[in-house]
Each structure stands twice: as C-alpha cells, then as structure tokens.
Design a protein around this motif. Sequence first.
Motif, PDB file in Angstrom:
ATOM      1  N   ILE A  11       0.841  -1.210   0.000  1.00  0.00           N
ATOM      2  CA  ILE A  11       0.000   0.000   0.000  1.00  0.00           C
ATOM      3  C   ILE A  11       0.868   1.249   0.000  1.00  0.00           C
ATOM      4  O   ILE A  11       0.610   2.224  -0.728  1.00  0.00           O
ATOM      5  CB  ILE A  11      -0.940  -0.023   1.225  1.00  0.00           C
ATOM      6  CG1 ILE A  11      -1.977  -1.141   1.066  1.00  0.00           C
ATOM      7  CG2 ILE A  11      -1.650   1.313   1.386  1.00  0.00           C
ATOM      8  CD1 ILE A  11      -2.819  -1.364   2.296  1.00  0.00           C
ATOM      9  N   VAL A  14       2.342   1.818  -3.466  1.00  0.00           N
ATOM     10  CA  VAL A  14       1.333   2.342  -4.398  1.00  0.00           C
ATOM     11  C   VAL A  14       1.072   3.820  -4.134  1.00  0.00           C
ATOM     12  O   VAL A  14       0.968   4.632  -5.067  1.00  0.00           O
ATOM     13  CB  VAL A  14       0.031   1.524  -4.278  1.00  0.00           C
ATOM     14  CG1 VAL A  14      -1.079   2.178  -5.093  1.00  0.00           C
ATOM     15  CG2 VAL A  14       0.262   0.106  -4.767  1.00  0.00           C
ATOM     16  N   ASN A  85      -8.659   5.637  -9.376  1.00  0.00           N
ATOM     17  CA  ASN A  85      -7.910   4.374  -9.317  1.00  0.00           C
ATOM     18  C   ASN A  85      -7.291   4.158  -7.941  1.00  0.00           C
ATOM     19  O   ASN A  85      -7.286   3.036  -7.394  1.00  0.00           O
ATOM     20  CB  ASN A  85      -6.819   4.356 -10.384  1.00  0.00           C
ATOM     21  CG  ASN A  85      -7.387   4.271 -11.791  1.00  0.00           C
ATOM     22  OD1 ASN A  85      -8.490   3.750 -12.000  1.00  0.00           O
ATOM     23  ND2 ASN A  85      -6.665   4.806 -12.770  1.00  0.00           N
ATOM     24  N   LEU A  86      -6.766   5.265  -7.378  1.00  0.00           N
ATOM     25  CA  LEU A  86      -6.172   5.178  -6.052  1.00  0.00           C
ATOM     26  C   LEU A  86      -7.228   4.759  -5.012  1.00  0.00           C
ATOM     27  O   LEU A  86      -7.001   3.882  -4.177  1.00  0.00           O
ATOM     28  CB  LEU A  86      -5.559   6.527  -5.670  1.00  0.00           C
ATOM     29  CG  LEU A  86      -5.002   6.636  -4.246  1.00  0.00           C
ATOM     30  CD1 LEU A  86      -3.894   5.620  -4.033  1.00  0.00           C
ATOM     31  CD2 LEU A  86      -4.511   8.049  -3.966  1.00  0.00           C
ATOM     32  N   SER A  88     -10.014   3.157  -5.583  1.00  0.00           N
ATOM     33  CA  SER A  88     -10.410   1.768  -5.825  1.00  0.00           C
ATOM     34  C   SER A  88      -9.369   0.792  -5.302  1.00  0.00           C
ATOM     35  O   SER A  88      -9.693  -0.206  -4.653  1.00  0.00           O
ATOM     36  CB  SER A  88     -10.632   1.558  -7.319  1.00  0.00           C
ATOM     37  OG  SER A  88     -10.954   0.216  -7.593  1.00  0.00           O
ATOM     38  N   ARG A  89      -8.092   1.091  -5.576  1.00  0.00           N
ATOM     39  CA  ARG A  89      -7.028   0.205  -5.111  1.00  0.00           C
ATOM     40  C   ARG A  89      -6.965   0.163  -3.587  1.00  0.00           C
ATOM     41  O   ARG A  89      -6.768  -0.911  -2.980  1.00  0.00           O
ATOM     42  CB  ARG A  89      -5.689   0.663  -5.676  1.00  0.00           C
ATOM     43  CG  ARG A  89      -5.560   0.444  -7.183  1.00  0.00           C
ATOM     44  CD  ARG A  89      -4.232   0.936  -7.690  1.00  0.00           C
ATOM     45  NE  ARG A  89      -4.096   0.745  -9.137  1.00  0.00           N
ATOM     46  CZ  ARG A  89      -3.033   1.121  -9.848  1.00  0.00           C
ATOM     47  NH1 ARG A  89      -2.008   1.703  -9.232  1.00  0.00           N
ATOM     48  NH2 ARG A  89      -3.002   0.910 -11.137  1.00  0.00           N
ATOM     49  N   LYS A  92      -9.742  -2.027  -2.396  1.00  0.00           N
ATOM     50  CA  LYS A  92      -9.415  -3.439  -2.575  1.00  0.00           C
ATOM     51  C   LYS A  92      -8.383  -3.917  -1.548  1.00  0.00           C
ATOM     52  O   LYS A  92      -8.497  -5.000  -0.978  1.00  0.00           O
ATOM     53  CB  LYS A  92      -8.894  -3.691  -3.992  1.00  0.00           C
ATOM     54  CG  LYS A  92      -9.947  -3.527  -5.067  1.00  0.00           C
ATOM     55  CD  LYS A  92      -9.362  -3.792  -6.443  1.00  0.00           C
ATOM     56  CE  LYS A  92     -10.424  -3.639  -7.543  1.00  0.00           C
ATOM     57  NZ  LYS A  92      -9.856  -3.875  -8.894  1.00  0.00           N
ATOM     58  N   LEU A  93      -7.360  -3.067  -1.330  1.00  0.00           N
ATOM     59  CA  LEU A  93      -6.329  -3.430  -0.371  1.00  0.00           C
ATOM     60  C   LEU A  93      -6.906  -3.543   1.046  1.00  0.00           C
ATOM     61  O   LEU A  93      -6.524  -4.435   1.815  1.00  0.00           O
ATOM     62  CB  LEU A  93      -5.193  -2.407  -0.398  1.00  0.00           C
ATOM     63  CG  LEU A  93      -4.326  -2.408  -1.668  1.00  0.00           C
ATOM     64  CD1 LEU A  93      -3.342  -1.256  -1.629  1.00  0.00           C
ATOM     65  CD2 LEU A  93      -3.583  -3.736  -1.810  1.00  0.00           C
TER      66      LEU A  93
END
Length: 238
Positions: A11, A14, A85-86, A88-89, A92-93
Amino acid sequence: MEISKTMTTFIVIVLILIIISNLILFRRINILGSRTNRLKRRYDALFRGQNLDMEDILVSNAELLNDHSAILENLSKMVESDNKNLTSRLGKLENENKLVLDQVKSESRDQIDIMETKLEDSIDHVNKLAQNELKRLSDRTSAIVEENMEKTALCIQKLAFVRYNAFDYLTNDLSYSLALLNDFNDGVIITSIFGREQSSTYIKEIKKGKSFSKLSEHEIQALKKAINNQSSLSNDDK
C-alpha cells in the motif's frame, strides 16, 4: 503477521507511485502556465509596440489557446482518473487486508481452542495420576496400619497389679501379683511372695485368659482386671 506487513508495504509503495504521478502532472501544469505567461508578455509587448486589437490576436491564436485548454482538461481528467484508481485500489487493499486479518484471527482462535483442549487433557491426565498415586499410598498406609495392628496385638496391652500381705504377721502389702496380657489375653502372671525369712517369685502362663496352673485368689483378681482392661496399681481390699 508477515502477510499483513507485506500488504502494508505494498500500500505504501502504491501511494508513493501515485504521489509521484500527481507531482509530474502538476509539474506539467506549471510548465504550461509558464508558457502561457510568456505568451501573454509577448502579446503585451506587441500591444505596446503596435496598435493591434486584442480580439484579432485572440482569434489568430485561438488554436493555441484551444490546445492549451485541451491539455488542461486532459490533465484534469488524468488526475481525476488517478484519484479514482487510487481510491479503488485502496478499497481493494483494505478488503484484502480485512480478509487476511479475519483469517489470522480465525487461525488464532483455532490454535487457542486446540491449546485449551490439550491443557484440559493434561489436567485430566495429571488428576488421574494424582488419584492413582493417592490410592496407592492409601492402600499402602492401610496395609502398614493393619500389619502394625496385628503386631501390636501380640504386644503387652493389658496389665493389672494387685498388692497384698501374704502372711498375717506382715504389713505394708509387700507381696503382689502382676498380670501381663496381650490383645488375645495371652501372657503371664508374675507373683511375688514376701516373707521375713525368705521371698519367692512365681510365673504362670496364661492362654486366652486361662491358666494351666492353679491360680491363687489374688492372681485370679489380677487376671480378671487385666482381661477387663482395668489397668491398676492397687492394694488388695481386706
């Protein structure tokens, strides 16, 4: 725990990449702004040197301004897309991290249950060993006590002592009969006859409360007292 650390490290990486991407986009915007300012200064210089109409200049440079606007719009869309996108990621994380944590908690609970079961089994085993050992010691103690009681029963446990004067001319009750018996009324009677000229001592065997020899009155009295466990050191009543 190692899986949780790996997810956290991923994380962070990213987030660093997204920050670097946003910095690059902002840098491009700054460069575009600088170019726009330079163009503005040139136009200002032209306005001061020539008598030109601003509307004509804008019309002649409309294509350049449109390109700049398109670039700005694209940059804005890119920033918005990167943010989505950030988000969403990150979601998910977070979900993956939650699943990992739930799995770790579940495994921990299972391990705790297993440990509790093993502990209970160990306690039961120790209790059984302790009970067996206590029973063994109790049986051994009972056997020892019974053996000692049997041995003690053969020891002298009853006695009676009767004093008297064997002859009328004597005083102070210097003669006596002593009965010594065990728990089975086996033993002896010791009689001592005191006289002025001589003294005599006799021993008579007793079996189950009876003598094979004739007993005197005082010996019978001592024997009865011993059988009835009336231990005494007394004088004969006259």
